[in-house]
Design a protein around this motif. Structure first.
Motif, PDB file in Angstrom:
ATOM      1  N   ALA A   1       0.531  -1.327   0.174  1.00 21.17           N
ATOM      2  CA  ALA A   1      -0.168   0.155  -0.266  1.00 21.17           C
ATOM      3  C   ALA A   1       0.779   1.115  -0.295  1.00 21.17           C
ATOM      4  CB  ALA A   1      -0.645  -0.414   1.271  1.00 21.17           C
TER       5      ALA A   1
ATOM      6  N   ASN B   1       0.813   4.151  -3.133  1.00 24.66           N
ATOM      7  CA  ASN B   1       0.607   5.089  -3.301  1.00 24.66           C
ATOM      8  C   ASN B   1       1.841   6.161  -3.726  1.00 24.66           C
ATOM      9  OD1 ASN B   1      -2.246   5.050  -2.189  1.00 24.66           O
ATOM     10  ND2 ASN B   1      -1.216   5.152   0.096  1.00 24.66           N
TER      11      ASN B   1
ATOM     12  N   SER C   1      -1.910   8.635   3.936  1.00 27.35           N
ATOM     13  CA  SER C   1      -2.220   7.156   3.536  1.00 27.35           C
ATOM     14  C   SER C   1      -0.548   6.597   3.764  1.00 27.35           C
ATOM     15  CB  SER C   1      -3.179   7.042   3.110  1.00 27.35           C
ATOM     16  OG  SER C   1      -2.991   5.669   3.389  1.00 27.35           O
TER      17      SER C   1
ATOM     18  N   SER D   1       0.873   3.884   6.822  1.00 30.07           N
ATOM     19  CA  SER D   1       1.271   2.377   6.449  1.00 30.07           C
ATOM     20  C   SER D   1       2.021   2.267   7.313  1.00 30.07           C
ATOM     21  CB  SER D   1       0.772   2.229   4.902  1.00 30.07           C
ATOM     22  OG  SER D   1      -0.863   2.573   4.606  1.00 30.07           O
TER      23      SER D   1
ATOM     24  N   THR E   1      -7.650   2.896   5.902  1.00 28.50           N
ATOM     25  CA  THR E   1      -7.838   3.087   4.859  1.00 28.50           C
ATOM     26  C   THR E   1      -9.090   3.895   4.660  1.00 28.50           C
ATOM     27  OG1 THR E   1      -8.494   0.606   5.384  1.00 28.50           O
ATOM     28  CG2 THR E   1      -9.905   1.064   4.398  1.00 28.50           C
TER      29      THR E   1
ATOM     30  N   GLN F   1      -7.412   6.637   2.629  1.00 21.67           N
ATOM     31  CA  GLN F   1      -7.459   6.222   1.066  1.00 21.67           C
ATOM     32  C   GLN F   1      -8.566   5.987   0.548  1.00 21.67           C
ATOM     33  OE1 GLN F   1      -4.547   5.086   0.197  1.00 21.67           O
ATOM     34  NE2 GLN F   1      -5.046   4.353  -1.403  1.00 21.67           N
TER      35      GLN F   1
ATOM     36  N   ALA G   1      -4.076  -0.456  -3.186  1.00 21.40           N
ATOM     37  CA  ALA G   1      -3.943   0.285  -2.303  1.00 21.40           C
ATOM     38  C   ALA G   1      -4.813  -0.058  -1.402  1.00 21.40           C
ATOM     39  CB  ALA G   1      -3.017   1.724  -2.339  1.00 21.40           C
TER      40      ALA G   1
ATOM     41  N   ALA H   1      -5.197  -3.585  -0.654  1.00 22.54           N
ATOM     42  CA  ALA H   1      -3.881  -3.534   0.356  1.00 22.54           C
ATOM     43  C   ALA H   1      -4.352  -3.996   1.391  1.00 22.54           C
ATOM     44  CB  ALA H   1      -2.868  -3.456  -0.719  1.00 22.54           C
ATOM     45  N   LEU H   2      -4.339  -1.672   2.203  1.00 28.56           N
ATOM     46  CA  LEU H   2      -4.631  -1.962   3.685  1.00 28.56           C
ATOM     47  C   LEU H   2      -5.952  -2.768   3.766  1.00 28.56           C
ATOM     48  CD1 LEU H   2      -5.048   1.659   3.023  1.00 28.56           C
ATOM     49  CD2 LEU H   2      -3.383  -0.139   4.138  1.00 28.56           C
TER      50      LEU H   2
END
Length: 168
Positions: free
Chosen positions: A46, A50, A81, A85, A106, A109, A143, A146-147
């Motif tokens: 993530a 990003n 974000s 992460s 999240t 994001q 991303a 993924a989060l």
């Protein structure tokens, strides 16, 4: 009574040396656990996804927008974000705290995806001329996934630890 077999070399070592070698083995495994956990890989991906967005056409359009606040808010959301992460990767010792930070990342994001979608819609219609911009928005979506996956794995780990505590 349970018997354990030891090697001849181990039998010759004093007990203090055996205990210190066991302790050293356990302390060396902490960084390896960080890398082996799937949620750490999802959080790292993530972060990387990003970071990639900063070099895509959708970001260039956001920065070149006459309303400067759009580009600034987009950059702030992506950076926040990303940093959350990255910090969450190193919170692996405290799963509950790590899960809270992943949830915050999240939500941020989701806001970044909303801004990217708004930028995409204001560019005027969909067509072959917007493939790169749509792909750029796809990085933000990946991303987000993924989060979300990192949060799922952290929650699974926490439930596993709690179930093990109940068994004891």
């Amino acid at each position: 009574m349970k018997y354990e077999f030891v090697s001849a070399e181990a039998a010759l070592l004093p007990v203090a040396e055996i205990n210190s070698s066991i302790t050293n083995q356990h302390t060396k495994q902490i960084p390896n656990d960080l890398i082996q956990r799937p949620q750490s890989l999802f959080l790292a991906s993530a972060f990387i996804l990003n970071l990639i967005v900063f070099f895509t056409p959708i970001y260039r359009h956001a920065v070149n927008d006459p309303s400067a606040w759009i580009g600034t808010s987009f950059a702030v959301l992506l950076t926040a974000s990303m940093l959350i992460s990255l910090v969450a990767i190193f919170l692996y010792g405290n799963r509950i705290n790590q899960l809270k930070w992943v949830k915050v990342a999240t939500f941020i994001q989701i806001a970044a995806l909303a801004v990217a979608s708004a930028i995409l819609f204001t560019m005027g219609g969909f067509g072959r001329f917007l493939w790169r911009e749509t792909g750029s928005t796809g990085f933000i979506l990946l991303a987000l996934v993924a989060l979300w996956q990192a949060g799922r794995f952290i929650k699974k780990d926490q439930e596993l630890v709690e179930s093990m505590d109940r068994i004891r």
